[in-house]
Write a protein that holds these residues in place. Structure first.
Motif, PDB file in Angstrom:
ATOM      1  N   ALA A 181       3.286   7.547  -6.774  1.00 59.38           N
ATOM      2  CA  ALA A 181       4.456   6.696  -6.981  1.00 59.38           C
ATOM      3  C   ALA A 181       5.401   7.329  -7.997  1.00 59.38           C
ATOM      4  O   ALA A 181       4.953   7.955  -8.952  1.00 59.38           O
ATOM      5  CB  ALA A 181       4.019   5.315  -7.453  1.00 59.38           C
ATOM      6  N   PRO A 182       6.721   7.184  -7.775  1.00 58.02           N
ATOM      7  CA  PRO A 182       7.334   6.515  -6.631  1.00 58.02           C
ATOM      8  C   PRO A 182       7.227   7.359  -5.370  1.00 58.02           C
ATOM      9  O   PRO A 182       7.586   8.523  -5.367  1.00 58.02           O
ATOM     10  CB  PRO A 182       8.792   6.348  -7.065  1.00 58.02           C
ATOM     11  CG  PRO A 182       9.043   7.479  -8.010  1.00 58.02           C
ATOM     12  CD  PRO A 182       7.746   7.686  -8.729  1.00 58.02           C
ATOM     13  N   PHE A 183       6.728   6.746  -4.304  1.00 60.90           N
ATOM     14  CA  PHE A 183       6.547   7.448  -3.041  1.00 60.90           C
ATOM     15  C   PHE A 183       7.590   6.970  -2.026  1.00 60.90           C
ATOM     16  O   PHE A 183       8.213   5.913  -2.200  1.00 60.90           O
ATOM     17  CB  PHE A 183       5.142   7.227  -2.484  1.00 60.90           C
ATOM     18  CG  PHE A 183       4.649   5.805  -2.591  1.00 60.90           C
ATOM     19  CD1 PHE A 183       5.165   4.789  -1.789  1.00 60.90           C
ATOM     20  CD2 PHE A 183       3.656   5.470  -3.511  1.00 60.90           C
ATOM     21  CE1 PHE A 183       4.709   3.496  -1.896  1.00 60.90           C
ATOM     22  CE2 PHE A 183       3.197   4.166  -3.632  1.00 60.90           C
ATOM     23  CZ  PHE A 183       3.737   3.173  -2.816  1.00 60.90           C
ATOM     24  N   TYR A 184       7.784   7.756  -0.986  1.00 65.42           N
ATOM     25  CA  TYR A 184       8.721   7.401   0.079  1.00 65.42           C
ATOM     26  C   TYR A 184       8.350   6.026   0.626  1.00 65.42           C
ATOM     27  O   TYR A 184       7.202   5.781   1.000  1.00 65.42           O
ATOM     28  CB  TYR A 184       8.669   8.462   1.169  1.00 65.42           C
ATOM     29  CG  TYR A 184       9.510   8.186   2.386  1.00 65.42           C
ATOM     30  CD1 TYR A 184      10.788   7.634   2.293  1.00 65.42           C
ATOM     31  CD2 TYR A 184       9.031   8.489   3.654  1.00 65.42           C
ATOM     32  CE1 TYR A 184      11.556   7.392   3.421  1.00 65.42           C
ATOM     33  CE2 TYR A 184       9.797   8.264   4.792  1.00 65.42           C
ATOM     34  CZ  TYR A 184      11.052   7.709   4.660  1.00 65.42           C
ATOM     35  OH  TYR A 184      11.805   7.473   5.780  1.00 65.42           O
ATOM     36  N   SER A 185       9.308   5.142   0.691  1.00 65.67           N
ATOM     37  CA  SER A 185       9.042   3.735   0.986  1.00 65.67           C
ATOM     38  C   SER A 185       8.478   3.502   2.377  1.00 65.67           C
ATOM     39  O   SER A 185       7.843   2.473   2.628  1.00 65.67           O
ATOM     40  CB  SER A 185      10.332   2.918   0.819  1.00 65.67           C
ATOM     41  OG  SER A 185      11.359   3.422   1.661  1.00 65.67           O
ATOM     42  N   SER A 186       8.674   4.434   3.312  1.00 67.86           N
ATOM     43  CA  SER A 186       8.182   4.235   4.675  1.00 67.86           C
ATOM     44  C   SER A 186       6.744   4.701   4.873  1.00 67.86           C
ATOM     45  O   SER A 186       6.143   4.382   5.907  1.00 67.86           O
ATOM     46  CB  SER A 186       9.089   4.974   5.670  1.00 67.86           C
ATOM     47  OG  SER A 186      10.353   4.366   5.751  1.00 67.86           O
ATOM     48  N   TYR A 187       6.184   5.438   3.929  1.00 69.02           N
ATOM     49  CA  TYR A 187       4.811   5.912   4.107  1.00 69.02           C
ATOM     50  C   TYR A 187       3.814   4.773   4.344  1.00 69.02           C
ATOM     51  O   TYR A 187       2.993   4.867   5.271  1.00 69.02           O
ATOM     52  CB  TYR A 187       4.362   6.735   2.898  1.00 69.02           C
ATOM     53  CG  TYR A 187       4.938   8.129   2.823  1.00 69.02           C
ATOM     54  CD1 TYR A 187       5.318   8.830   3.971  1.00 69.02           C
ATOM     55  CD2 TYR A 187       5.092   8.772   1.600  1.00 69.02           C
ATOM     56  CE1 TYR A 187       5.849  10.106   3.889  1.00 69.02           C
ATOM     57  CE2 TYR A 187       5.613  10.053   1.510  1.00 69.02           C
ATOM     58  CZ  TYR A 187       5.990  10.715   2.658  1.00 69.02           C
ATOM     59  OH  TYR A 187       6.506  11.976   2.566  1.00 69.02           O
ATOM     60  N   PRO A 188       3.820   3.706   3.542  1.00 66.39           N
ATOM     61  CA  PRO A 188       2.843   2.637   3.789  1.00 66.39           C
ATOM     62  C   PRO A 188       2.983   2.021   5.180  1.00 66.39           C
ATOM     63  O   PRO A 188       1.983   1.845   5.889  1.00 66.39           O
ATOM     64  CB  PRO A 188       3.160   1.606   2.688  1.00 66.39           C
ATOM     65  CG  PRO A 188       3.808   2.396   1.606  1.00 66.39           C
ATOM     66  CD  PRO A 188       4.605   3.456   2.311  1.00 66.39           C
ATOM     67  N   GLU A 189       4.214   1.714   5.576  1.00 67.29           N
ATOM     68  CA  GLU A 189       4.426   1.086   6.879  1.00 67.29           C
ATOM     69  C   GLU A 189       4.071   2.033   8.022  1.00 67.29           C
ATOM     70  O   GLU A 189       3.456   1.635   9.019  1.00 67.29           O
ATOM     71  CB  GLU A 189       5.874   0.622   7.012  1.00 67.29           C
ATOM     72  CG  GLU A 189       6.151  -0.153   8.286  1.00 67.29           C
ATOM     73  CD  GLU A 189       7.567  -0.687   8.358  1.00 67.29           C
ATOM     74  OE1 GLU A 189       7.851  -1.475   9.274  1.00 67.29           O
ATOM     75  OE2 GLU A 189       8.390  -0.309   7.499  1.00 67.29           O
ATOM     76  N   GLU A 190       4.470   3.293   7.911  1.00 67.45           N
ATOM     77  CA  GLU A 190       4.152   4.262   8.963  1.00 67.45           C
ATOM     78  C   GLU A 190       2.644   4.462   9.099  1.00 67.45           C
ATOM     79  O   GLU A 190       2.121   4.626  10.206  1.00 67.45           O
ATOM     80  CB  GLU A 190       4.829   5.601   8.662  1.00 67.45           C
ATOM     81  CG  GLU A 190       6.337   5.582   8.820  1.00 67.45           C
ATOM     82  CD  GLU A 190       6.982   6.886   8.409  1.00 67.45           C
ATOM     83  OE1 GLU A 190       6.240   7.888   8.234  1.00 67.45           O
ATOM     84  OE2 GLU A 190       8.209   6.931   8.257  1.00 67.45           O
ATOM     85  N   THR A 191       1.944   4.443   7.970  1.00 66.72           N
ATOM     86  CA  THR A 191       0.493   4.632   8.002  1.00 66.72           C
ATOM     87  C   THR A 191      -0.210   3.438   8.633  1.00 66.72           C
ATOM     88  O   THR A 191      -1.182   3.594   9.380  1.00 66.72           O
ATOM     89  CB  THR A 191      -0.048   4.865   6.577  1.00 66.72           C
ATOM     90  OG1 THR A 191       0.629   5.988   5.991  1.00 66.72           O
ATOM     91  CG2 THR A 191      -1.545   5.137   6.586  1.00 66.72           C
TER      92      THR A 191
END
Length: 401
Positions: free
Chosen positions: A136-146
């Motif tokens: 963090a801070p990580f790309y905001s789409s990583y959690p949703e894409e995973t």
């Protein structure tokens, strides 16, 4: 008068906020969206190129599924393979030797899914899903894409800094990082880990090119390299043929390859950029990366001046470094501004009061006093952003005085 900021601060403080109106080319009532990373600022450059990048495709062309039936990535057009390798050699930002395998995808988002499948499919399906982490801070789409496919092979496990689980894992390293522009390295560094390096912004207009990246799996995207987001082209540079082959299988089952029309357009544009970069004529015009660096540097200079004047926000400071491509020391000019509000204000909500839509810090795994602002919008929208930020005047009075 802009009101409503009081909710974002502690009860011991009151906030008096005002915004002065200034003339703009856009309506002052218009909501401007800086939450997206849509790289439309490059449109003016490509308009100047005229017909240099035109690709003519006849009705009988490109009808087969296959681009090269004998190649492991059978839908990758040879023209794009050559153009990608040539551009990386010209820029010097990645190793693309003959023992590196290129996998093309429908943007780097699809490639990310393909890599997760490739890295996790070799593990015992009866065991717990493989953990996927990013610092963090990580790309905001990583959690949703995973989590989107609800795969039993892998799962999102959050911040790499707090990850303490034993066993195999996947860490995503984004460098320069989205959202904060920092140069990143792996954090977990334990046995059993696999790394994915997202290098979407490792281009000279965003950061000094200090050497050739040589990681096991590197992701790049046409959208951030040149601005052509609508073509939906990304590519991975992979060392392990087994991993690359599994990625191709994922692509085959999810989309049966990648549009040949998009690949030819990308190849044409990448070749044009390489030609311009290698043009040594004394009267040559600035190449695409020089243009991008000049534009981004100018935008960052203006934004820093506005932030300094209004006293409400702060921005990260980046160290200058020698850029091998440009041939001199340059300042990083990230594609996003990682804005921090002072005194505990909710930064995203604060800007929405001025009809500026951003992506708040909680989406990136950090506090709400951060927000991400795209630096890639058209000139008229970026200038309106500066005007609205300049209009903020905040006086914070300690209620105990």
């Amino acid at each position: 008068m802009v009101v409503g900021f009081e909710k974002a601060v502690s009860a011991t403080k009151s906030v008096v906020t005002s915004a002065k109106k200034a003339p703009t080319t856009l309506s002052s009532d218009r909501v401007i969206n800086f939450a997206r990373g849509d790289p439309t600022m490059y449109e003016s450059y490509w308009r100047q190129m005229g017909e240099k990048c035109t690709v003519v495709i006849s009705g009988h062309n490109l009808m087969s599924y296959f681009s090269n039936a004998g190649h492991f990535c059978w839908f990758l057009m040879p023209e794009l393979d050559r153009a990608i390798r040539r551009l990386h050699c010209v820029v010097g930002n990645a190793v693309v030797d003959d023992d590196r395998y290129i996998v093309v995808g429908n943007g780097s988002t699809q490639l990310f899914q393909a890599v997760l499948y490739a890295l996790s499919s070799s593990y015992d399906p009866d065991t717990e899903p493989l953990s996927v982490v990013a610092a963090a801070p990580f790309y905001s789409s990583y959690p949703e894409e995973t989590e989107f496919l609800r795969s039993g092979l892998y799962k999102w496990a959050g911040d790499a800094y707090s990850f303490d689980k034993d066993g195999a894992y996947i860490e995503v390293v984004t460098s320069p990082n989205n959202p904060d522009g920092a140069i990143r390295e792996a954090v977990v560094n334990r046995d059993g880990g696999k790394l994915i390096h997202d290098l979407a912004y490792y281009w000279p207009q965003y950061t000094p090119i200090t050497g050739k990246a040589d990681n096991d799996i590197m992701l790049f995207t046409f959208s951030k390299a040149t601005g052509h987001a609508g073509s939906r082209i990304g590519w991975a540079i992979v060392k392990d043929i087994e991993v690359a082959t599994k990625m191709v299988k994922f692509m085959e089952l999810s989309s049966i390859g990648v549009s040949k029309e998009s690949q030819l357009r990308a190849a044409k544009i990448l070749e044009m950029i390489s030609d311009d970069c290698q043009n040594s004529a004394p009267d040559k015009e600035e190449n695409f990366f020089e243009y991008g660096l000049r534009l981004m540097s100018d935008r960052w200079e203006k934004l820093r001046e506005v932030v300094k004047r209004n006293g409400v926000f702060s921005l990260p400071k980046y160290p200058q470094d020698y850029c091998n491509f440009i041939g001199k020391y340059t300042d990083p000019s990230p594609a996003f501004a990682w804005l921090k509000s002072k005194d505990g204000l909710n930064c995203d909500n604060l800007l929405r009061e001025l009809k500026i839509v951003t992506r708040g810090g909680t989406n990136f795994g950090v506090d709400s006093n951060y927000t991400r602002i795209s630096m890639l919008s058209p000139d008229e929208e970026f200038n309106l952003l500066l005007e609205r930020l300049s209009a903020i005047q905040v006086t914070i009075i300690n209620g105990n005085n």
